[in-house]
Enzyme design. Structure first.
Site, short mmCIF file in Angstrom:
data_model
loop_
_atom_site.label_atom_id
_atom_site.label_comp_id
_atom_site.label_asym_id
_atom_site.label_seq_id
_atom_site.Cartn_x
_atom_site.Cartn_y
_atom_site.Cartn_z
N ASP A 324 0.83 -1.26 -0.07
CA ASP A 324 -0.17 -0.06 -0.12
C ASP A 324 0.85 1.24 0.04
O ASP A 324 0.22 2.56 -0.01
CB ASP A 324 -1.03 -0.12 1.22
CG ASP A 324 -0.26 -0.28 2.60
OD1 ASP A 324 1.11 -0.85 2.54
OD2 ASP A 324 -0.79 0.08 3.53
N GLU A 407 10.65 -3.74 12.41
CA GLU A 407 11.65 -3.23 11.81
C GLU A 407 13.01 -3.16 12.86
O GLU A 407 14.03 -3.65 12.43
CB GLU A 407 11.53 -1.62 11.41
CG GLU A 407 10.42 -1.17 10.37
CD GLU A 407 9.08 -1.13 11.12
OE1 GLU A 407 8.89 -1.34 12.31
OE2 GLU A 407 8.04 -0.45 10.47
#
Ligand code: UDP
Ligand code: MN
Length: 468
Positions: A324, A407
C-alpha cells in the site's frame, strides 16, 4: 498573404501594359522582373508539391509530424495559386488530408519505426532517473534474475524493452510462477550514466547523438519482498505497486500472501503487470490472528521472503515494500549499490509527518519519528534496504512477531552492524522518496443477483472481486 499577392498581381498587370506602351522606367522594369520571379517560383513549388503527392512512399518512413507540415505547405501554396490565377482552382486542398495511414501506437511498431531511423530507442526514466539508451529488442539477452534458472519456453511481451520468459518452479508451499525479464538497460544508477550497446546498423546514427558509450552490463539484482493479504483493495494495491516496479530493471518481486493458498486473481494480476515475480503464501500464525491486540502484520510473509533469499539469492539487495505504500523509482536505483544496510526518510509516518535518520555533518546523530518506543532503530519498514550478502552472513536474522517492533527487531538481528556502516540514501536523507500511504478500507462487495443479471458482463466482473 492574400492581400500581398493581390498587390503583386496588380503590378503584374500594370507592367504588362507598360511594356506595350514602349519605354519603361527603371522602377517599373524591376517590379516586372520581381513579379515574374515570384510567379515562376510559385509555379515551380506548386509543381514540385504535385510531384511529391504523386510519389508513393513507405508508411514506415512517414512521421506524422512531417506529413502535417508538408500538407500545410501544400495548402498554403494552393491558396496562393488560387489567388494568383484568374481561373479558380479547386480549394479542397486547403483542408489537410492525411497522405498516409495513421501510425499505430503499439510499442512494437514504434520501436520498429524508431529502429528504421535511429535503431536505438531513447527511453526516458524507464529504469533510471537519467535518460537512457536501450538497445533494440534483438539486442536483449534473455537472462535470469539472481539465482533463477530458466526452465520453460519464451514469449515476448508487448513492450519493446522487455522479453519475458515464463517458467514454473515449485518450492514448498509456494505456488510459484516466475516471469523472468531481461535487463533492458545498462547500469542505471542515478549516479551512473547509462549506456548502449550499438550494433553495426545503428552505430552511425547513435554516434550522431552521443559521443561516448560504456559497455552495458546488468545492475545488481533487487529483491522486493511484498506482503499482501486478501481484501477488496488487494488487486488495486498490487496493480499500482507493480506498475511502479515495472520501471525498475533486474528486479524480482516476491509477492507473499498471508493465506493458506494462493489466489488465482492475484496470479492473473501479476501476470498482467508483467514484472518478474514469485507468488508465495505464508499465513500469520493462528495465535496472532486470534488476538484482540495489535497484530504483527506481514511478518510471516517477510520471513518467508527472507527464507526464499537464503535459498535462491547470492547477490543484490533486498527491500520490504508493503503493497500500500508509494515509492519513487529513483530509490530503487540508489539502494541497488549499497554494501550492507541503507536508510532514508519515509513520509506520512506518525505525527512528525516523516520518519528519518538525523544526519549532522554527514554522520548519524539520531532518529526523527513520532514514536521512538525504546527502539534502537526507530525507522519505518519502507525506509531501509539490506544487502543480500550481508543478510546471508547472518543466518539467524529475521523479523520478530512483535507489533511496532518489526523493523527494529529485524535490524537488531542483523548484528553486528555499526552505525558507521549504514549508508544514507535520498540525498543523505534530505529528500523523501518513499511514503507510508494508507488506503481507505472498502466494505466487501455485496453479492450479485445472478438471476437478474444472468448472461450479462456482470457475471464476469463479479468473479474479479476480492471478497474476504
Ligand atoms: N498484511 C498482511 N496481513 C495482514 C495485514 C497486513 O500480510 O493481516 C500486509 C499488508 O498487505 C502490507 C503489510 O502487511 O503489505 C503491512 O500492513 P498494513 O499496511 O495494514 O500495515 P500498516 O502500514 O498500517 O502498518
Ligand atoms: Mn500500510
Amino acid at each position: 498573404m492574400k492581400g500581398t499577392y493581390t498587390h503583386l498581381s496588380m503590378y503584374s498587370g500594370s507592367s504588362a501594359s507598360g511594356h506595350g506602351g514602349g519605354k519603361m522606367s527603371l522602377g517599373k522594369s524591376i517590379k516586372m522582373y520581381l513579379t515574374i520571379f515570384v510567379l515562376t517560383t510559385c509555379i515551380y513549388m506548386a509543381l514540385y508539391q504535385y510531384h511529391l503527392s504523386r510519389e508513393p512512399f513507405a508508411a514506415s518512413e512517414v512521421v506524422k509530424h512531417q506529413e502535417k507540415s508538408s500538407s500545410y505547405i501544400a495548402s498554403y501554396l494552393s491558396l496562393l495559386m488560387a489567388n494568383s490565377s484568374s481561373n479558380s482552382i479547386n480549394q479542397s486542398t486547403t483542408t489537410s488530408t492525411p497522405t498516409a495511414p495513421t501510425t499505430t501506437t503499439t510499442a512494437g511498431t514504434v520501436g520498429q519505426k524508431l529502429g528504421a531511423s535511429s535503431a536505438s530507442i531513447r527511453m526516458v526514466s524507464l529504469a533510471a532517473t537519467t535518460p537512457t539508451f536501450v538497445s533494440s529488442p534483438s539486442q536483449l539477452r534473455s537472462g535470469s534474475v539472481g539465482g533463477h534458472r530458466q526452465t520453460a519456453g519464451t514469449k515476448t511481451s508487448s513492450s519493446t524493452t522487455t522479453t519475458t520468459t515464463t517458467m514454473a518452479t515449485a518450492s514448498g508451499l509456494a505456488t510459484t510462477k516466475t516471469t523472468t525479464t531481461t535487463a533492458t538497460t545498462a547500469k542505471t544508477s542515478a549516479k551512473t550514466s547509462a549506456a548502449a550497446t550499438p550494433t553495426a546498423s545503428h552505430k552511425e546514427n547513435a554516434h550522431k547523438t552521443r559521443t561516448t558509450f560504456v559497455a552495458a552490463s546488468e545492475p545488481p539484482p533487487l529483491y522486493i519482498i511484498t506482503p499482501t493479504y486478501r481484501r477488496p483493495e488487494q488487486l488495486a494495491e498490487l496493480t499500482r505497486l507493480g506498475y511502479t516496479l515495472k520501471h525498475v530493471a533486474n528486479l524480482l518481486w516476491l509477492v507473499i500472501e498471508d493465506a493458506n493458498a494462493t489466489n488465482p486473481l492475484v496470479g492473473h494480476t501479476l501476470d498482467r503487470i508483467g514484472v518478474p515475480y514469485e507468488y508465495m503464501v505464508a499465513p500469520m500464525p493462528e495465535k496472532y490472528k486470534q488476538t484482540k491486540r495489535a497484530k504483527p502484520r506481514g511478518v510471516s510473509n517477510r520471513n518467508r521472503g527472507l527464507e526464499y533469499l537464503r535459498q535462491h539469492a547470492t547477490e543484490g539487495v533486498l527491500y520490504f515494500a508493503d503493497d500500500d505504500n508509494t515509492y519513487d523509482i529513483s530509490i530503487f536505483e540508489q539502494m541497488r549499490y549499497i554494501s550492507k544496510v541503507a536508510m532514508w526518510p519515509v513520509g506520512l509516518v506518525t505525527k512528525t509527518g516523516v520518519s528519518s535518520p538525523i544526519i549532522k555533518n554527514g554522520k548519524l546523530v539520531g532518529y526523527y519519528d513520532g514514536w521512538i518506543g525504546g527502539r534502537k532503530y526507530p525507522v519505518d519498514m519502507a525506509g531501509f534496504a539490506v544487502s543480500v550478502k550481508f543478510l546471508k552472513e547472518r543466518p539467524d536474522a529475521q523479523m520478530p512477531f512483535k507489533p511496532g517492533y518489526e523493523e527494529d527487531g529485524f535490524l537488531r538481528s542483523l548484528a553486528p552492524l555499526d552505525s558507521t556502516e549504514i549508508e544514507f540514501l535520498a540525498d543523505e536523507c534530505r529528500d523523501i522518496l518513499t511514503w507510508h500511504t494508507q488506503t481507505k478500507k472498502n466494505a466487501p462487495a455485496q453479492a450479485l443477483n445472478r438471476t437478474h443479471y444472468k448472461d450479462t458482463n456482470l457475471e464476469h466482473i463479479d468473479q474479479l472481486l476480492v471478497r474476504p
